[in-house]
Design a protein around this motif. Sequence first.
Motif: not given
Length: 191
Positions: A114-118
């Motif tokens: 999720l952090a990589l996507g955001a």
Amino acid sequence: MADDLLAPAPAERADAAANRRRILAAAERLFAERGPQISMTDLATAAGVGRATLYRRYPDVTSVAVALLDVHEQRLQQQILAGPPPLGPGASPRRRLEAFYDSMIDLLERHLPLALGAELGASRFATGAYGFWRTFVMSLIRDAGWQEDALADVLLAPLAPEVYRYQRHDRGRTVPEIKSALARLAYVLPD
């Protein structure tokens, strides 16, 4: 016109709130399963909503990831503002920074896709969460008696999702090893 600016935001309709919850739940599942390489079509299908419904609220996958990550980051922000020491007020700058690093590593470990996507690359600096983290770290630097603005970004750099992914998955470092290294970095601030 000025009265319009002061009026409270309209309440979210029940169906819109239900759609938002379904979208975020589906996004959490998809990000965990596939990482940041999901499409809006995948997300709409998994959430059981039409693409128009999805696009009405979120223009792209990144905005969905930011919204979902924000839910998790707000919990940590509350602990920083009003939780017990050492993360909350009352501990030394070094102890608070060390506790912050520890909590952020836990967050990254649980929500890395999720952090990589955001927050990949420069988009990280545009999120409200980064602004909050930067303000918090600057307050620790000032509490230490320093005025070095650039130090805040230096102290936050190891928390970039791509750095964490590299350390954990490419270099094979364990969570305790990463936390230990960051605890040493926190020693830049006085106790």
